[in-house]
Scaffold this motif. Structure first.
Motif, short mmCIF file in Angstrom:
data_model
loop_
_atom_site.label_atom_id
_atom_site.label_comp_id
_atom_site.label_asym_id
_atom_site.label_seq_id
_atom_site.Cartn_x
_atom_site.Cartn_y
_atom_site.Cartn_z
N GLY A 64 11.27 -0.06 21.35
CA GLY A 64 10.49 -0.38 22.54
C GLY A 64 9.16 0.32 22.67
O GLY A 64 8.45 0.10 23.66
N ILE A 65 8.75 1.12 21.66
CA ILE A 65 7.48 1.84 21.80
C ILE A 65 6.31 1.10 21.17
O ILE A 65 5.15 1.49 21.36
CB ILE A 65 7.57 3.27 21.21
N GLY A 66 6.58 0.04 20.41
CA GLY A 66 5.51 -0.74 19.81
C GLY A 66 5.29 -0.39 18.34
O GLY A 66 5.70 0.68 17.86
N ALA A 70 10.44 12.71 16.76
CA ALA A 70 9.14 12.09 16.53
C ALA A 70 8.66 11.35 17.78
O ALA A 70 7.48 11.48 18.18
CB ALA A 70 9.22 11.14 15.35
N ASN A 71 9.54 10.57 18.40
CA ASN A 71 9.15 9.87 19.62
C ASN A 71 8.74 10.85 20.71
O ASN A 71 7.72 10.67 21.40
CB ASN A 71 10.29 8.99 20.12
N VAL A 115 12.63 8.05 23.96
CA VAL A 115 13.47 7.90 22.76
C VAL A 115 13.89 6.45 22.57
O VAL A 115 13.92 5.94 21.45
CB VAL A 115 14.71 8.82 22.87
N ASP A 116 14.19 5.77 23.68
CA ASP A 116 14.60 4.37 23.61
C ASP A 116 14.13 3.68 24.90
O ASP A 116 14.65 3.98 25.98
CB ASP A 116 16.11 4.24 23.46
N ALA A 117 13.15 2.78 24.77
CA ALA A 117 12.58 2.12 25.94
C ALA A 117 13.02 0.66 26.05
O ALA A 117 12.45 -0.10 26.84
CB ALA A 117 11.04 2.18 25.86
N PRO A 141 26.49 1.60 21.47
CA PRO A 141 27.24 1.40 22.73
C PRO A 141 26.36 1.02 23.91
O PRO A 141 26.83 0.41 24.86
CB PRO A 141 27.91 2.77 22.94
N ARG A 142 25.07 1.36 23.85
CA ARG A 142 24.18 1.04 24.97
C ARG A 142 23.95 -0.46 25.11
O ARG A 142 23.71 -0.95 26.21
CB ARG A 142 22.85 1.78 24.80
N LYS A 143 24.02 -1.19 24.01
CA LYS A 143 23.88 -2.65 24.10
C LYS A 143 25.06 -3.24 24.85
O LYS A 143 24.90 -4.12 25.70
CB LYS A 143 23.77 -3.27 22.71
N ARG A 144 26.25 -2.75 24.54
CA ARG A 144 27.44 -3.23 25.25
C ARG A 144 27.33 -2.92 26.74
O ARG A 144 27.57 -3.77 27.59
CB ARG A 144 28.68 -2.55 24.66
N GLU A 145 26.97 -1.70 27.06
CA GLU A 145 26.85 -1.29 28.46
C GLU A 145 25.82 -2.14 29.20
O GLU A 145 26.04 -2.53 30.36
CB GLU A 145 26.46 0.19 28.54
#
Length: 222
Positions: free
Chosen positions: A113-115, A135-136, A143-145, A170-174
């Motif tokens: 999500g950072i481009g 690095a992000n 870290v995850d946008a 697991p975040r996709k499932r949530e």
């Protein structure tokens, strides 16, 4: 003439006030994996163009599904820095083998999500020794946008109520459950690691909670 411009302006304003994902086109898409339908959407909230690759008569329940985050370097260039390209190919093969399924290709998710350019900057920092999370953060970026709301909207539009989700994250499932899509099963999508991506994959497991049990078998990779 002025009146015509005014009418067009009103129509443009009406379009800009729309929200959510609008289905725009449904076209046949023959691929090396099989004959898909490419259903295109416009995300009015973010301005991104999205596509769902649909195979067979998918039905409504327990639909084999992949939410694939756009990755130009992996999907198009075959980068070994990540496993994205191989995951996309595996997901497309899996839905064809299943006889029905959906791969939602999510634009705007480049680099979690950072481009694209920010991702390349982060990759340069990783080459200097930082991991993908460090690095992000060093660039002052999240870290995850990523947001999966539009993916859920697309699945709702396709009539999907529950999925067998091909993902190690697991975040996709949530996120899907939060947006009203039930996840009947989370199906691992495990790609054999290589020397160029093993550190990246270990970081995904240790710091981003990805389920990657197969990494235990390749302790010899640096």
């Amino acid at each position: 003439m002025t009146e015509k411009v005014g009418v067009l302006g009103k129509k443009s304003a009406q379009r800009s006030q729309r929200s959510g994902a609008e289905r725009v086109v449904n076209a046949p898409l023959p691929t090396v994996y099989g004959e898909f339908r490419a259903i295109g959407y416009l995300d009015h909230d973010r301005g991104d163009e999205q596509v769902a690759l649909v195979y067979g008569e998918i039905g409504t329940d327990d639909v084999l599904t992949r939410l694939h985050s756009e990755c130009l370097t992996g999907d198009a260039f075959g980068s070994q820095h990540c496993e994205c390209g191989d995951q996309l190919a595996s997901a497309l093969r899996a839905v064809v083998a299943e006889g029905r399924g959906v791969v939602v290709y999510l634009r705007g998710h480049e680099g979690r999500g950072i481009g694209l350019l920010a991702k390349l900057r982060a990759m340069a920092l990783q080459a200097e020794g930082l991991d993908t999370v460090e690095a992000n953060l060093a660039l002052g970026l999240p870290v995850d946008a990523r947001d999966y709301g539009v993916a859920a909207e697309i699945l709702h539009d396709l009539g999907v109520r529950s999925v067998r989700l091909m993902s190690n994250n697991p975040r996709k499932r949530e996120a899907l459950v939060r947006h009203g899509i039930q996840v009947a099963e989370q199906v691992p999508l495990l790609i054999p690691p290589c020397e160029n991506n093993i550190t990246y994959l270990r970081t995904k497991r240790e710091r981003l909670d990805h389920h990657l049990p197969h990494l235990d078998a390749v302790a010899h990779l640096s």
